[in-house]
Design an enzyme around this catalytic site. Sequence first.
Site, PDB file in Angstrom:
ATOM      1  N   GLN A  26       0.790  -1.224   0.000  1.00  0.00           N
ATOM      2  CA  GLN A  26       0.000   0.000   0.000  1.00  0.00           C
ATOM      3  C   GLN A  26       0.830   1.286   0.000  1.00  0.00           C
ATOM      4  OE1 GLN A  26      -2.633  -1.736   3.273  1.00  0.00           O
ATOM      5  NE2 GLN A  26      -4.133  -0.540   2.137  1.00  0.00           N
ATOM      6  N   HIS A  46      -1.638  -4.952 -12.964  1.00  0.00           N
ATOM      7  CA  HIS A  46      -1.091  -4.856 -14.324  1.00  0.00           C
ATOM      8  C   HIS A  46      -1.922  -5.608 -15.365  1.00  0.00           C
ATOM      9  CE1 HIS A  46       3.002  -3.952 -12.263  1.00  0.00           C
ATOM     10  NE2 HIS A  46       2.282  -2.860 -12.442  1.00  0.00           N
ATOM     11  N   ASP A  59       2.412   1.009  -8.143  1.00  0.00           N
ATOM     12  CA  ASP A  59       3.774   0.849  -8.684  1.00  0.00           C
ATOM     13  C   ASP A  59       4.729   1.859  -8.038  1.00  0.00           C
ATOM     14  OD1 ASP A  59       2.731  -1.052 -10.351  1.00  0.00           O
ATOM     15  OD2 ASP A  59       3.097   0.036 -12.232  1.00  0.00           O
ATOM     16  N   ARG A  84       3.885  -0.010  13.042  1.00  0.00           N
ATOM     17  CA  ARG A  84       3.545  -1.325  12.501  1.00  0.00           C
ATOM     18  C   ARG A  84       3.623  -1.223  10.974  1.00  0.00           C
ATOM     19  NH1 ARG A  84      -1.949  -3.903  10.912  1.00  0.00           N
ATOM     20  NH2 ARG A  84      -1.176  -5.960  10.339  1.00  0.00           N
ATOM     21  N   HIS A 127       1.264  -9.175   4.666  1.00  0.00           N
ATOM     22  CA  HIS A 127       0.066  -8.331   4.563  1.00  0.00           C
ATOM     23  C   HIS A 127      -0.423  -8.368   3.108  1.00  0.00           C
ATOM     24  CE1 HIS A 127      -2.194  -4.817   6.582  1.00  0.00           C
ATOM     25  NE2 HIS A 127      -2.759  -4.964   5.393  1.00  0.00           N
ATOM     26  N   ASN A 171      -1.620 -10.951   8.417  1.00  0.00           N
ATOM     27  CA  ASN A 171      -2.636  -9.914   8.587  1.00  0.00           C
ATOM     28  C   ASN A 171      -3.983 -10.367   8.022  1.00  0.00           C
ATOM     29  OD1 ASN A 171      -3.497  -7.014   9.108  1.00  0.00           O
ATOM     30  ND2 ASN A 171      -4.006  -7.227   6.936  1.00  0.00           N
ATOM     31  N   GLU A 172      -4.967 -10.475   8.895  1.00  0.00           N
ATOM     32  CA  GLU A 172      -6.371 -10.658   8.515  1.00  0.00           C
ATOM     33  C   GLU A 172      -6.654 -11.801   7.543  1.00  0.00           C
ATOM     34  OE1 GLU A 172      -7.728  -6.865   7.022  1.00  0.00           O
ATOM     35  OE2 GLU A 172      -7.805  -6.004   9.010  1.00  0.00           O
ATOM     36  N   ASN A 310      -7.508  -6.116  14.647  1.00  0.00           N
ATOM     37  CA  ASN A 310      -7.903  -4.991  13.798  1.00  0.00           C
ATOM     38  C   ASN A 310      -9.407  -4.810  13.932  1.00  0.00           C
ATOM     39  OD1 ASN A 310      -5.263  -5.008  12.984  1.00  0.00           O
ATOM     40  ND2 ASN A 310      -5.678  -5.589  10.854  1.00  0.00           N
ATOM     41  N   TYR A 312     -12.607  -2.171  13.111  1.00  0.00           N
ATOM     42  CA  TYR A 312     -13.103  -0.983  12.430  1.00  0.00           C
ATOM     43  C   TYR A 312     -14.576  -0.710  12.692  1.00  0.00           C
ATOM     44  CZ  TYR A 312      -8.882  -0.618   9.540  1.00  0.00           C
ATOM     45  OH  TYR A 312      -7.591  -0.464   9.105  1.00  0.00           O
ATOM     46  N   GLU A 378      -4.986  -2.173  14.105  1.00  0.00           N
ATOM     47  CA  GLU A 378      -5.608  -1.303  13.108  1.00  0.00           C
ATOM     48  C   GLU A 378      -6.942  -0.836  13.638  1.00  0.00           C
ATOM     49  OE1 GLU A 378      -6.057  -2.461   8.954  1.00  0.00           O
ATOM     50  OE2 GLU A 378      -4.163  -3.559   9.053  1.00  0.00           O
TER      51      GLU A 378
HETATM   52  C1  PNW Z   1      -7.818  -3.626   6.556  1.00  0.00           C
HETATM   53  N1  PNW Z   1     -14.196  -4.761   5.878  1.00  0.00           N
HETATM   54  O1  PNW Z   1      -8.695  -4.293   5.702  1.00  0.00           O
HETATM   55  C2  PNW Z   1      -6.432  -3.896   5.988  1.00  0.00           C
HETATM   56  O2  PNW Z   1      -5.597  -4.599   6.879  1.00  0.00           O
HETATM   57  C3  PNW Z   1      -5.736  -2.686   5.461  1.00  0.00           C
HETATM   58  O3  PNW Z   1      -4.727  -3.066   4.565  1.00  0.00           O
HETATM   59  C4  PNW Z   1      -6.751  -1.757   4.839  1.00  0.00           C
HETATM   60  O4  PNW Z   1      -6.181  -0.698   4.130  1.00  0.00           O
HETATM   61  C5  PNW Z   1      -7.621  -1.243   5.964  1.00  0.00           C
HETATM   62  O5  PNW Z   1      -8.190  -2.306   6.702  1.00  0.00           O
HETATM   63  C6  PNW Z   1      -8.749  -0.334   5.510  1.00  0.00           C
HETATM   64  O6  PNW Z   1      -9.611  -1.023   4.655  1.00  0.00           O
HETATM   65  C7  PNW Z   1     -10.048  -4.329   5.832  1.00  0.00           C
HETATM   66  O7  PNW Z   1     -14.812  -4.984   4.821  1.00  0.00           O
HETATM   67  C8  PNW Z   1     -10.756  -4.639   4.683  1.00  0.00           C
HETATM   68  O8  PNW Z   1     -14.851  -4.710   6.946  1.00  0.00           O
HETATM   69  C9  PNW Z   1     -12.120  -4.786   4.703  1.00  0.00           C
HETATM   70  C10 PNW Z   1     -12.805  -4.608   5.882  1.00  0.00           C
HETATM   71  C11 PNW Z   1     -12.105  -4.273   7.035  1.00  0.00           C
HETATM   72  C12 PNW Z   1     -10.732  -4.129   7.002  1.00  0.00           C
END
Ligand code: PNW
Length: 470
Positions: A26, A46, A59, A84, A127, A171-172, A310, A312, A378
């Site tokens: 990223q 690509h 890129d 991190r 990741h 990661n995830e 993580n 959100y 996260e």
């Molecule tokens: C994380 N959802 O992904 C990733 O670890 C990061 O790379 C990403 O940029 C960041 O969160 C923000 O999206 C997620 O659909 C992707 O709930 C999808 C979800 C949550 C986190």
Amino acid sequence: FTNEREQHIYEFSKDFKFGAASASYQIEGGWNADGKTPNIWDTLVHTRPELIKDQSNADVGADSYHFYKEDVKALKNAGLEVYRFSISWARIVNETNVINQAGIDYYNNLIDELIKEDIEPLVTMYHWDLPQYIEDLGGFQDPILVEHFKFYANVLFKSFGDRVKRWITFNEPWIFCIDGYSSATKPPLIESPGFGEYLCGHHMLQAHAAAYKLYNDDYREQQTGEIGICLFSNFFYPDSGVSPEVAEKTQQFQLGWFTHPIFSSEGNYPKIMIDEIKDKTVDQPLSRLPIMDDEMKNSLIGAADFLALNYYTSRLVAPMTEVHGERSWQSDVGVDFIIDEKWEKAKSWWLYNVPQGLHDLLKWIKAEYNNPTVLITENGYSDDGQLDDDDRINYIKAHLAAIHRAIHQDRCKVVAYTVWSIIDNFEWMEGFTEKFGIHAVNLTSPNKERIAKKSVSFFKDLTDQRQMIF
Ligand code: PNW
């Protein structure tokens, strides 16, 4: 006078660490620099650029491969103590399993710069940027993944373990196994719903166990570090008319899929997951969820020194009305996810501000797994990239307050928080259309300047004063 909430002072002890997060694909750019070979994201952007919302790619992007010192300055400006970041596998090992010294040098430079500035490196080993040559062998659907990951992990421990004291293997997996090997919504775009995600998860777990054992056997005594795994989870609330048991089952299917094998004392996949998937595999002699034999089970029980979480957003669990294919993780859970209209939405379609879900999730983890050490690796908020990012500050404050309550009211062992993200970056399939950074990046300028948003001063004050008002 209507919406006034009572304000509180939240204090954070010196032992609680604040930081920021990123991931190699990223932010780094340098996609083919100095011996790096392609990974599955290079291949996707690509060959299928139309799948990225703005047809962009990474890129070059923020070009941290050349401007990593600017990232370290950005961390310093915000007063942060932990960074991190993830290591790009294809930068370290090329397709003939030869170690690429230029890749090692890059991360040595970054780690040394961090340590010079008194910032702890917290390293994610994977990741989402799988070397293409490993995907060509079957990727996470093939057990060969385990051997390749072990080889790579050994290079990382040997090269960086003198200075890196906290490692995260993956990661995830919930996201990359479902999106990559089931729904084909992220690379490698494999559509194998109801099988591919479980196979991916199984090999991911074996690779995690192999890396954990390697660290224990060959490195722990000398390097005295810790190793954990990073898992994504929502908190699930039952919608009206849905029983708490169904919400609990959903939690087991999402987080428990990977935490139960590692953090529970009995190990293995959650029983409810084994049972439900077997029930829904009526035409097959074997379950679609691979069987964990005793050797694998024992290699995973206790195989993490901490849980990197993580968080959100959250979801309400509702009866299944949509069709999710004949077989899939979603139809195995047998519910739909919906949102509460009262939840405030960010720019990302999936991201609603539900801080209470983090508090409830932390309590759930404490109760379920005997209070493991947790790092929130996260948490963050997406918008259009404005520098006055008050909504981001509000989101972060609300989640820090939830963590504070979990620590002080419920004695959850949360020891760190790294916000996503240190700089605006390539948001996967959304390209550069959604921004999560506490710094903007001038992508069109040759020097890719990092520009502080208002949230940087929030972190600066927080880390100076070790308290916030919310
Ligand atoms: C994380 N959802 O992904 C990733 O670890 C990061 O790379 C990403 O940029 C960041 O969160 C923000 O999206 C997620 O659909 C992707 O709930 C999808 C979800 C949550 C986190």
